[in-house]
Design a protein around this motif. Structure first.
Motif, PDB file in Angstrom:
ATOM      1  N   LEU A  50       0.827  -1.209   0.000  1.00  0.00           N
ATOM      2  CA  LEU A  50       0.000   0.000   0.000  1.00  0.00           C
ATOM      3  C   LEU A  50       0.859   1.257   0.000  1.00  0.00           C
ATOM      4  N   VAL A  51       1.924   1.266   0.784  1.00  0.00           N
ATOM      5  CA  VAL A  51       2.821   2.426   0.821  1.00  0.00           C
ATOM      6  C   VAL A  51       3.477   2.636  -0.537  1.00  0.00           C
ATOM      7  N   LEU A  52       3.918   1.557  -1.160  1.00  0.00           N
ATOM      8  CA  LEU A  52       4.548   1.673  -2.476  1.00  0.00           C
ATOM      9  C   LEU A  52       3.579   2.266  -3.494  1.00  0.00           C
ATOM     10  N   LEU A  53       2.341   1.802  -3.481  1.00  0.00           N
ATOM     11  CA  LEU A  53       1.352   2.306  -4.430  1.00  0.00           C
ATOM     12  C   LEU A  53       1.009   3.774  -4.155  1.00  0.00           C
ATOM     13  N   ARG A  54       0.914   4.128  -2.888  1.00  0.00           N
ATOM     14  CA  ARG A  54       0.484   5.480  -2.539  1.00  0.00           C
ATOM     15  C   ARG A  54       1.604   6.509  -2.673  1.00  0.00           C
ATOM     16  N   ARG A  55       2.823   6.113  -2.325  1.00  0.00           N
ATOM     17  CA  ARG A  55       3.913   7.085  -2.212  1.00  0.00           C
ATOM     18  C   ARG A  55       4.928   7.029  -3.347  1.00  0.00           C
ATOM     19  N   GLY A  79     -16.081  -5.110  -3.464  1.00  0.00           N
ATOM     20  CA  GLY A  79     -16.144  -6.561  -3.529  1.00  0.00           C
ATOM     21  C   GLY A  79     -15.025  -7.160  -4.347  1.00  0.00           C
ATOM     22  N   PRO A  80     -15.041  -8.472  -4.516  1.00  0.00           N
ATOM     23  CA  PRO A  80     -14.001  -9.125  -5.308  1.00  0.00           C
ATOM     24  C   PRO A  80     -14.127  -8.750  -6.783  1.00  0.00           C
ATOM     25  N   LEU A  81     -12.992  -8.699  -7.454  1.00  0.00           N
ATOM     26  CA  LEU A  81     -12.955  -8.364  -8.875  1.00  0.00           C
ATOM     27  C   LEU A  81     -11.925  -9.242  -9.565  1.00  0.00           C
ATOM     28  N   LEU A  82     -12.243  -9.658 -10.773  1.00  0.00           N
ATOM     29  CA  LEU A  82     -11.291 -10.312 -11.650  1.00  0.00           C
ATOM     30  C   LEU A  82     -11.063  -9.351 -12.815  1.00  0.00           C
ATOM     31  N   LEU A  83      -9.861  -8.801 -12.886  1.00  0.00           N
ATOM     32  CA  LEU A  83      -9.542  -7.783 -13.883  1.00  0.00           C
ATOM     33  C   LEU A  83      -8.743  -8.434 -15.005  1.00  0.00           C
ATOM     34  N   ALA A  84      -9.319  -8.448 -16.212  1.00  0.00           N
ATOM     35  CA  ALA A  84      -8.722  -9.132 -17.352  1.00  0.00           C
ATOM     36  C   ALA A  84      -8.022  -8.117 -18.248  1.00  0.00           C
ATOM     37  N   ALA A  85      -6.693  -8.239 -18.367  1.00  0.00           N
ATOM     38  CA  ALA A  85      -5.899  -7.264 -19.117  1.00  0.00           C
ATOM     39  C   ALA A  85      -5.185  -7.921 -20.286  1.00  0.00           C
ATOM     40  N   ASN A  86      -5.030  -7.163 -21.381  1.00  0.00           N
ATOM     41  CA  ASN A  86      -4.143  -7.632 -22.449  1.00  0.00           C
ATOM     42  C   ASN A  86      -2.701  -7.446 -21.995  1.00  0.00           C
ATOM     43  N   HIS A  87      -1.829  -8.304 -22.502  1.00  0.00           N
ATOM     44  CA  HIS A  87      -0.429  -8.333 -22.048  1.00  0.00           C
ATOM     45  C   HIS A  87       0.453  -7.865 -23.210  1.00  0.00           C
ATOM     46  N   VAL A  88       1.002  -6.652 -23.105  1.00  0.00           N
ATOM     47  CA  VAL A  88       1.771  -6.089 -24.222  1.00  0.00           C
ATOM     48  C   VAL A  88       3.271  -6.129 -24.000  1.00  0.00           C
ATOM     49  N   GLY A  89       3.721  -6.346 -22.753  1.00  0.00           N
ATOM     50  CA  GLY A  89       5.153  -6.366 -22.498  1.00  0.00           C
ATOM     51  C   GLY A  89       5.463  -6.555 -21.031  1.00  0.00           C
ATOM     52  N   ASP A  90       6.758  -6.693 -20.723  1.00  0.00           N
ATOM     53  CA  ASP A  90       7.168  -6.984 -19.349  1.00  0.00           C
ATOM     54  C   ASP A  90       6.938  -5.824 -18.382  1.00  0.00           C
ATOM     55  N   PHE A  91       6.788  -4.615 -18.904  1.00  0.00           N
ATOM     56  CA  PHE A  91       6.604  -3.462 -18.028  1.00  0.00           C
ATOM     57  C   PHE A  91       5.138  -3.223 -17.683  1.00  0.00           C
ATOM     58  N   ASP A  92       4.228  -3.844 -18.432  1.00  0.00           N
ATOM     59  CA  ASP A  92       2.828  -3.464 -18.248  1.00  0.00           C
ATOM     60  C   ASP A  92       2.208  -3.876 -16.916  1.00  0.00           C
ATOM     61  N   PRO A  93       2.678  -4.938 -16.203  1.00  0.00           N
ATOM     62  CA  PRO A  93       2.087  -5.176 -14.878  1.00  0.00           C
ATOM     63  C   PRO A  93       2.269  -3.993 -13.931  1.00  0.00           C
ATOM     64  N   VAL A  94       3.409  -3.307 -14.028  1.00  0.00           N
ATOM     65  CA  VAL A  94       3.650  -2.136 -13.193  1.00  0.00           C
ATOM     66  C   VAL A  94       2.693  -1.011 -13.570  1.00  0.00           C
ATOM     67  N   VAL A  95       2.518  -0.794 -14.872  1.00  0.00           N
ATOM     68  CA  VAL A  95       1.621   0.260 -15.345  1.00  0.00           C
ATOM     69  C   VAL A  95       0.189  -0.030 -14.919  1.00  0.00           C
ATOM     70  N   VAL A  96      -0.242  -1.272 -15.084  1.00  0.00           N
ATOM     71  CA  VAL A  96      -1.606  -1.651 -14.718  1.00  0.00           C
ATOM     72  C   VAL A  96      -1.829  -1.478 -13.214  1.00  0.00           C
ATOM     73  N   ALA A  97      -0.850  -1.879 -12.404  1.00  0.00           N
ATOM     74  CA  ALA A  97      -0.986  -1.736 -10.951  1.00  0.00           C
ATOM     75  C   ALA A  97      -1.166  -0.279 -10.560  1.00  0.00           C
ATOM     76  N   VAL A  98      -0.356   0.601 -11.132  1.00  0.00           N
ATOM     77  CA  VAL A  98      -0.447   2.032 -10.817  1.00  0.00           C
ATOM     78  C   VAL A  98      -1.776   2.603 -11.295  1.00  0.00           C
ATOM     79  N   ALA A  99      -2.177   2.246 -12.511  1.00  0.00           N
ATOM     80  CA  ALA A  99      -3.430   2.763 -13.064  1.00  0.00           C
ATOM     81  C   ALA A  99      -4.629   2.318 -12.229  1.00  0.00           C
ATOM     82  N   LEU A 100      -4.664   1.056 -11.850  1.00  0.00           N
ATOM     83  CA  LEU A 100      -5.787   0.555 -11.064  1.00  0.00           C
ATOM     84  C   LEU A 100      -5.819   1.169  -9.674  1.00  0.00           C
ATOM     85  N   HIS A 101      -4.651   1.393  -9.098  1.00  0.00           N
ATOM     86  CA  HIS A 101      -4.634   2.028  -7.773  1.00  0.00           C
ATOM     87  C   HIS A 101      -5.207   3.428  -7.842  1.00  0.00           C
TER      88      HIS A 101
END
Length: 295
Positions: A50-55, A79-101
């Motif tokens: 949480l600190v990493l995402l916020r700060r 509630g619970p969510l299943l978020l389905a993302a297209n996978h474009v590259g190795d950096f995108d999990p970081v981008v998706v995490a920041v965007a969703l936060h």
């Protein structure tokens, strides 16, 4: 190996205790990490995550400008969510995490076993809620159980229906596999399509020194990293186990991701060439053209 190096290699944050009601899930032949991931999936998000995402999410903006469109109503975020993302590259999990936060979601991202087993970074990702997926092995079923526990306990799980970085020559999402569709139908949680574009410019596909070169180049070029979150995919008429419904769910998810991707690509530069990226995949909807009559 020196004692110091061995301590670094084997270090991991202490996991939360495994709840009593999850003890019956365990079997003697389960891998050692399975109980640990079950405990993490059942626990609230780790305070360090949480600190990493916020700060510190601003660090991602050093490599590109993150633009987020769409929204998630508060009732869905609770509630619970299943978020389905297209996978474009190795950096995108970081981008998706920041965007969703930024939209009020604390993501738990499904990641390959190779990443989770890396020293230091792997244990940190696991403790932050990343779910280990050993593709193509008997251990892959454990990821399904961990994901189910995370969802039952209200988690927000990010999964990639394609099961890998997409390899369509034009970069459109592939059809993917039915595993995520079956999971969604079994647990009956909302499936949210997440479309993204731009992260493929930050890190090239190939695992060589070119990754550092493209990372450094992105500090100068700062590509736009676009993420769009769409409305839930309609699957109320589908049932787990009924013939054909898993495939119908898979195609509906791919269609929703593709529809959200079309405007992101229209607002971007042409596809950046990456000679290290194979082009052996096939898009679910070539050219981003999605028929209106998806069954």
């Amino acid at each position: 190996m020196s004692g110091w190096a061995e301590r670094v290699r084997t270090w991991r944050p202490a996991p939360p205790p495994l709840p009593d009601h999850l003890e019956p899930i365990l079997r003697d032949d389960d891998p050692e990490w399975f109980a640990r991931e079950l405990a993490i999936a059942a626990a609230p998000p780790w305070w360090v995550w949480l600190v990493l995402l916020r700060r510190f999410s601003w660090l991602v903006d050093l490599f590109g400008r993150v633009e987020v469109t769409g929204s998630l109503p508060e009732q869905l975020r609770r509630g619970p969510l299943l978020l389905a993302a297209n996978h474009v590259g190795d950096f995108d999990p970081v981008v998706v995490a920041v965007a969703l936060h930024r939209l009020g979601v604390v993501p738990r991202i499904m990641a390959t076993g190779g990443i989770i087993t890396a020293p230091v970074a792997g244990p940190l990702l696991e403790r932050a809620g990343a779910i280990r997926v050993d593709r193509g092995t008997q251990l892959a079923r454990h990821a399904v159980r961990v994901t189910e526990v995370a969802l039952v306990h209200g988690g927000h799980v990010v999964a990639y229906p394609e099961g890998r970085v997409g390899l369509d020559p034009d970069g459109w999402p592939e059809r993917g596999r039915t595993g995520m569709a079956r999971l969604a139908l079994g647990v009956r949680v909302p499936v949210i399509p997440v479309s993204q574009w731009g992260a493929q410019e930050v890190l090239q596909y190939g695992n060589d020194w070119g990754k550092l070169r493209t990372l450094a180049r992105s500090l100068v070029r700062r590509p736009v990293l676009r993420v769009h979150v769409g409305p839930p995919v309609f699957m109320e008429d589908l049932q787990v186990g009924r013939v054909g419904d898993a495939n119908r769910a898979r195609m509906r998810i791919a269609a929703a991701i593709t529809r959200g991707l079309v405007p992101l690509r229209a607002a971007s530069r042409p596809l950046h060439p990456d000679p290290t990226r194979p082009t052996t995949g096939a898009a679910a909807f070539p050219g981003g053209v999605v028929p209106e009559d998806i069954p």
